[in-house]
Design an enzyme around this catalytic site. Structure first.
Site, mmCIF file in Angstrom:
data_model
loop_
_atom_site.group_PDB
_atom_site.id
_atom_site.type_symbol
_atom_site.label_atom_id
_atom_site.label_comp_id
_atom_site.label_asym_id
_atom_site.label_seq_id
_atom_site.Cartn_x
_atom_site.Cartn_y
_atom_site.Cartn_z
ATOM 1 C CG HIS A 189 10.575 -11.973 159.968
ATOM 2 N ND1 HIS A 189 10.729 -13.505 160.165
ATOM 3 C CD2 HIS A 189 9.597 -11.446 159.891
ATOM 4 C CE1 HIS A 189 9.177 -13.592 160.066
ATOM 5 N NE2 HIS A 189 8.676 -12.578 159.081
ATOM 6 C CB CYS A 190 11.471 -8.933 154.327
ATOM 7 S SG CYS A 190 10.846 -7.202 153.976
ATOM 8 N N PRO A 191 9.132 -7.677 157.373
ATOM 9 C CG PRO A 191 9.001 -6.220 158.848
ATOM 10 C CD PRO A 191 10.079 -7.005 158.342
ATOM 11 N N GLY A 194 6.679 -10.393 154.356
ATOM 12 C CA GLY A 194 6.245 -12.100 155.172
ATOM 13 C C GLY A 194 7.375 -13.045 155.483
#
Length: 423
Positions: A189-191, A194
């Site tokens: 999950h890439c912040p 998003g």
């Protein structure tokens, strides 16, 4: 072997009550994950979608500074419109990077739809984990095995059961704790975007990261060209050239630091692509110490990522679904956690007849009346015993009688009052 329990059979009157109080909504409006939707469910983002604005700021701001403060010198120094071409390439390349960012962040990463009921346990136990079969010999009731054995390219791979989505995850699938979804070929999950990175957007994620790296190198290089041109024009040293164009020095420092981050990320994911791994698998399974069942060679791995057909989404978020009143009363907290207050308000007003909210204990009693279909049909002869306090003003609440009359349970209320009067 173990079948799902059949839902209770509803009588004609109760089925008519539920059908008359059901409401048609879009799938994205009742989605159980934590995703955010835009454009009527056409775009799906993660719950941390606001971070995309920070990413856009970090990309667009240095390009604007480059075009405003650095490009003028380049336009003057390079003849035949080559200076304008340098600036135009920078702007177009920036728009391409932004397009890849939105394409990565705003699409379904490969979410696997949830099951409404747990799956049935197959009669053939060949695919069930042998560890679980051994533990069942000790007695106890049968349960779903936590893992299953799946053969991938001649190697046995264990797939886990997801209690949230009520399904056995396919190989390379994992449940994202941030989005609360099972994602096919889950990478991470890439912040910064998003969104989860999975099977349907990993290609665009890598293109975004690598293109951002090239954009940083492009700005870094022509800022140095600008400094060199200033040194040649004014016959000054490097420090004085930086003083004449401080923005060039600031951009050189910024892009130098940034390129180590995005460039290192590009190199790492290029290694994962050539070895057919995901970030999750690389940190969890350590395939460099054991055989990777998905590795087909560098060439085939590269083709699989960049030239294979991207599968269609398994979810039609704009599909219409019916939400009946019984499910809303049975799980009222599902709407509390929803990020769509307008849907919550509309559903609540529909079910309550736009009346005032009743007391909490009265609401719970109505919920139990609606949840027990058999109790509705037996209430006339066998009133159910409860732990209500006799001092409660149940019989003095007119809103309850009106609401009960709409749902056809006035007989149950009358018998309850008679039962209390006998005591």
């Amino acid at each position: 072997m173990y079948a799902n329990p059949r839902p209770p059979q509803l009588s004609h009157s109760n089925r008519r009550i539920i059908d008359s109080n059901s409401e048609t909504l879009r799938l994205y409006q009742v989605w159980k994950g934590t995703n955010r939707f835009c454009c009527g469910g056409r775009l799906i983002f993660g719950p941390d979608v606001r971070s995309i604005f920070l990413t856009l700021f970090l990309i667009v701001t240095p390009v604007i500074l480059f075009c405003v403060f650095v490009s003028q010198t380049l336009i003057d120094e390079f003849r035949h419109n080559r200076g304008n071409l340098i600036v135009a390439i920078c702007v177009v390349f920036t728009l391409y990077v932004i397009f890849l960012l939105l394409l990565t962040s705003g699409r379904d990463p490969g979410i696997i739809p949830r099951n409404l009921h747990p799956p049935e346990l197959e009669d053939d136990g060949s695919t069930i984990s042998t560890d679980w079969l051994g533990s069942q010999n000790g007695g106890g009731g049968p349960t779903l095995p936590p893992t299953r054995d799946v053969v991938v390219n001649g190697m046995v791979v264990k797939v886990k059961y997801c209690h949230t989505c009520m399904l056995y995850r396919p190989p390379r699938c994992s449940h994202c704790s941030i989005c609360n979804n099972c994602v096919e070929r889950f990478d991470h999950h890439c912040p910064w975007v998003g969104q989860c990175i999975g099977k349907r957007n990993y290609r665009f994620f890598f293109m975004f990261v690598s293109s951002t790296t090239l954009l940083c190198i492009y700005v870094f290089s022509f800022c140095w060209v600008n400094i060199i041109k200033i040194m040649q024009k004014y016959h000054c040293d490097l420090w004085k050239a930086f003083m004449k164009s401080p923005v060039s020095g600031l951009l050189i420092l910024y892009t130098f630091v940034t390129v180590w981050f995005v460039g290192g990320l590009t190199a790492f994911h290029l290694y994962l692509i050539l070895t057919n791994q995901t970030t999750y698998e690389n940190f969890r399974y350590r395939y460099h110490r054991k055989m990777n069942p998905y590795n087909r060679g560098c060439g085939r791995n590269f083709v699989e990522i960049f030239f294979s057909k991207i599968p269609s989404s398994r979810n039609n978020f704009r599909a219409k679904v019916k939400v009946d009143s019984s499910s809303i009363f049975a799980t009222p907290m599902s709407f509390v956690h929803s990020r769509r207050p307008e849907v919550h308000k509309r559903s609540f007003d529909t079910e309550m007849g736009k009346r005032q909210a009743v007391a909490a204990e009265d609401f719970d009693d109505i919920q139990s009346q609606l949840g027990s279909v058999g109790g509705l049909e037996r209430s006339a002869t066998q009133p159910r015993r409860t732990n209500w306090d006799h001092k409660a003003n149940w019989q003095n609440t007119p809103d309850i009688h009106m609401l009960a009359a709409e749902y056809g349970i006035e007989h149950g209320l009358t018998d309850r009052e008679k039962h209390r009067g006998d005591h």
